[in-house]
Write a protein that holds these residues in place. Structure first.
Motif, PDB file in Angstrom:
ATOM      1  N   ALA A  19       0.826  -1.121  -0.381  1.00 56.71           N
ATOM      2  CA  ALA A  19      -0.046   0.094  -0.122  1.00 56.71           C
ATOM      3  C   ALA A  19       0.986   1.360  -0.134  1.00 56.71           C
ATOM      4  O   ALA A  19       0.511   2.277  -0.521  1.00 56.71           O
ATOM      5  CB  ALA A  19      -0.863  -0.122   1.304  1.00 56.71           C
ATOM      6  N   ALA A  20       2.055   1.283   0.551  1.00 59.71           N
ATOM      7  CA  ALA A  20       2.834   2.481   0.535  1.00 59.71           C
ATOM      8  C   ALA A  20       3.894   2.307  -0.611  1.00 59.71           C
ATOM      9  O   ALA A  20       4.538   3.375  -0.794  1.00 59.71           O
ATOM     10  CB  ALA A  20       3.826   2.341   2.028  1.00 59.71           C
ATOM     11  N   GLY A  21       3.793   1.540  -1.227  1.00 63.11           N
ATOM     12  CA  GLY A  21       4.475   1.417  -2.695  1.00 63.11           C
ATOM     13  C   GLY A  21       5.999   1.280  -2.448  1.00 63.11           C
ATOM     14  O   GLY A  21       6.772   1.557  -3.208  1.00 63.11           O
ATOM     15  N   LEU A  22       6.423   0.451  -1.635  1.00 60.93           N
ATOM     16  CA  LEU A  22       7.783   0.207  -1.148  1.00 60.93           C
ATOM     17  C   LEU A  22       8.072  -0.929  -1.898  1.00 60.93           C
ATOM     18  O   LEU A  22       7.533  -2.109  -2.023  1.00 60.93           O
ATOM     19  CB  LEU A  22       8.028   0.077   0.473  1.00 60.93           C
ATOM     20  CG  LEU A  22       7.690   1.296   1.255  1.00 60.93           C
ATOM     21  CD1 LEU A  22       7.632   0.820   2.526  1.00 60.93           C
ATOM     22  CD2 LEU A  22       8.776   2.436   1.144  1.00 60.93           C
ATOM     23  N   PRO A  23       9.764  -1.227  -2.223  1.00 59.80           N
ATOM     24  CA  PRO A  23       9.935  -2.364  -2.772  1.00 59.80           C
ATOM     25  C   PRO A  23      10.041  -3.223  -1.437  1.00 59.80           C
ATOM     26  O   PRO A  23      10.350  -2.921  -0.463  1.00 59.80           O
ATOM     27  CB  PRO A  23      11.292  -2.063  -3.027  1.00 59.80           C
ATOM     28  CG  PRO A  23      11.797  -0.651  -2.421  1.00 59.80           C
ATOM     29  CD  PRO A  23      10.471   0.027  -2.039  1.00 59.80           C
ATOM     30  N   LEU A  24       9.610  -4.651  -1.623  1.00 54.37           N
ATOM     31  CA  LEU A  24       9.652  -5.583  -0.598  1.00 54.37           C
ATOM     32  C   LEU A  24      10.690  -6.649  -0.904  1.00 54.37           C
ATOM     33  O   LEU A  24      10.798  -7.026  -2.025  1.00 54.37           O
ATOM     34  CB  LEU A  24       8.146  -6.059  -0.423  1.00 54.37           C
ATOM     35  CG  LEU A  24       7.043  -4.998  -0.556  1.00 54.37           C
ATOM     36  CD1 LEU A  24       5.777  -5.835  -0.321  1.00 54.37           C
ATOM     37  CD2 LEU A  24       7.244  -4.188   0.601  1.00 54.37           C
ATOM     38  N   ALA A  25      11.118  -7.278   0.165  1.00 53.71           N
ATOM     39  CA  ALA A  25      11.726  -8.402   0.216  1.00 53.71           C
ATOM     40  C   ALA A  25      10.918  -9.506   1.508  1.00 53.71           C
ATOM     41  O   ALA A  25      10.792  -9.200   2.440  1.00 53.71           O
ATOM     42  CB  ALA A  25      13.076  -8.313   0.688  1.00 53.71           C
ATOM     43  N   HIS A  26      10.492 -10.742   0.713  1.00 47.49           N
ATOM     44  CA  HIS A  26       9.703 -11.400   1.712  1.00 47.49           C
ATOM     45  C   HIS A  26      10.475 -12.446   2.293  1.00 47.49           C
ATOM     46  O   HIS A  26      11.336 -13.035   1.789  1.00 47.49           O
ATOM     47  CB  HIS A  26       8.522 -12.279   0.967  1.00 47.49           C
ATOM     48  CG  HIS A  26       7.493 -11.382   0.027  1.00 47.49           C
ATOM     49  ND1 HIS A  26       6.057 -11.439   0.274  1.00 47.49           N
ATOM     50  CD2 HIS A  26       7.616 -10.254  -0.881  1.00 47.49           C
ATOM     51  CE1 HIS A  26       5.470 -10.488  -0.528  1.00 47.49           C
ATOM     52  NE2 HIS A  26       6.474  -9.868  -1.180  1.00 47.49           N
ATOM     53  N   GLU A  27      10.197 -12.692   3.685  1.00 50.37           N
ATOM     54  CA  GLU A  27      11.224 -13.220   4.589  1.00 50.37           C
ATOM     55  C   GLU A  27      10.646 -14.447   5.194  1.00 50.37           C
ATOM     56  O   GLU A  27       9.376 -14.466   5.528  1.00 50.37           O
ATOM     57  CB  GLU A  27      11.646 -12.207   5.509  1.00 50.37           C
ATOM     58  CG  GLU A  27      12.737 -12.855   6.605  1.00 50.37           C
ATOM     59  CD  GLU A  27      13.078 -12.017   7.755  1.00 50.37           C
ATOM     60  OE1 GLU A  27      14.244 -11.783   8.235  1.00 50.37           O
ATOM     61  OE2 GLU A  27      12.040 -11.229   8.454  1.00 50.37           O
TER      62      GLU A  27
END
Length: 255
Positions: free
Chosen positions: A157-165
């Protein structure tokens, strides 16, 4: 070739008191999450950890938690507003960014620590506040999120790049949450078991819960806790098992 990031929480001593073998773990990880002074760490430890990471070619991230040195950030702090959570997260990110600049390195990601992360996985307000703080400080910072949790939705929702852990050394409940540290078996210690588990996580894109349920989840990075007894042996075994399975270890890019 398949690749995976191995991340480790480091810099978690305080003053003259040291925890874990940061130098050895940095030699085995591809990214590290550095305590920023609230649950552990101080300016000297932060700078030393950043310097070790830079020398080892390892990515660094801020590891903000509740202000709780006595409880190592593993006790929830009730009653905080969204603004207060944003402030404590931004404060800690900024602290590491400044210390990293002293050491000539750059912060690339943020991963919430302990109880702050656990609460955020179940509470939208906390999750959204963490994401909002990261976005306000630097929207290019990668948000490391527990796979299949509310942190994922907040980051998206914040438009951040994500790394799923996913976690190498923690047990999972059937709902994809981590087993509480208050329960027996929450933390795994057998290096052989953990290494085989991580290879399966990466190859299958799934974890197996305490009841044997297979839970599909995106896997960008695998965490090995630096404060777990035998952490170095565990990390060494995981890297060897990944190599033997033809899986490269490399920092995540975020997406």
């Amino acid at each position: 070739m398949t690749s995976i990031d191995l991340n480790c929480d480091l810099g978690e001593g305080f003053g003259a008191w040291q925890m874990g073998n940061d130098k050895a773990m940095i030699g085995l990880a591809s990214s590290v999450n550095i305590a920023c002074g609230f649950h552990a760490g101080d300016a000297d430890i932060m700078r030393n950890t950043v310097a070790l990471a830079k020398a080892g070619g390892v990515s660094i991230g801020a590891h903000p938690g509740y202000r709780d040195l006595h409880g190592f950030g593993r006790r929830p702090v009730a009653g905080l507003s969204a603004a207060e959570i944003e402030n404590l997260v931004a404060y800690q990110i900024g602290a590491l960014q400044a210390v990293a600049a002293l050491a000539g390195h750059a912060v690339t990601h943020v991963k919430a620590h302990g109880a702050l992360s656990n609460v955020a996985c179940e509470d939208d307000m906390t999750a959204n506040a963490i994401a909002a703080a990261i976005k306000a400080v630097d929207r290019k910072l990668i948000f490391v999120v527990l796979a299949n949790s509310r942190l994922v939705k907040a980051g998206e929702a914040a438009g951040l790049p994500l790394a799923h852990e996913v976690f190498a050394d923690r047990a999972y409940e059937d709902d994809a949450t981590l087993v509480s540290r208050k329960k027996p078996g929450a933390v795994l210690h057998d290096p052989v078991q953990i290494a085989a588990r991580v290879v399966r996580m990466v190859e299958d894109g799934a974890v197996v819960s305490v009841t044997g349920k297979v839970i599909k989840m995106r896997t960008d990075t695998v965490c090995i806790h630096g404060d777990t007894p035998g952490a170095v042996e565990i990390a060494r075994g995981v890297r060897q098992a990944l190599t033997e399975a033809g899986i490269a270890v490399a920092p995540f890019a975020g997406g």
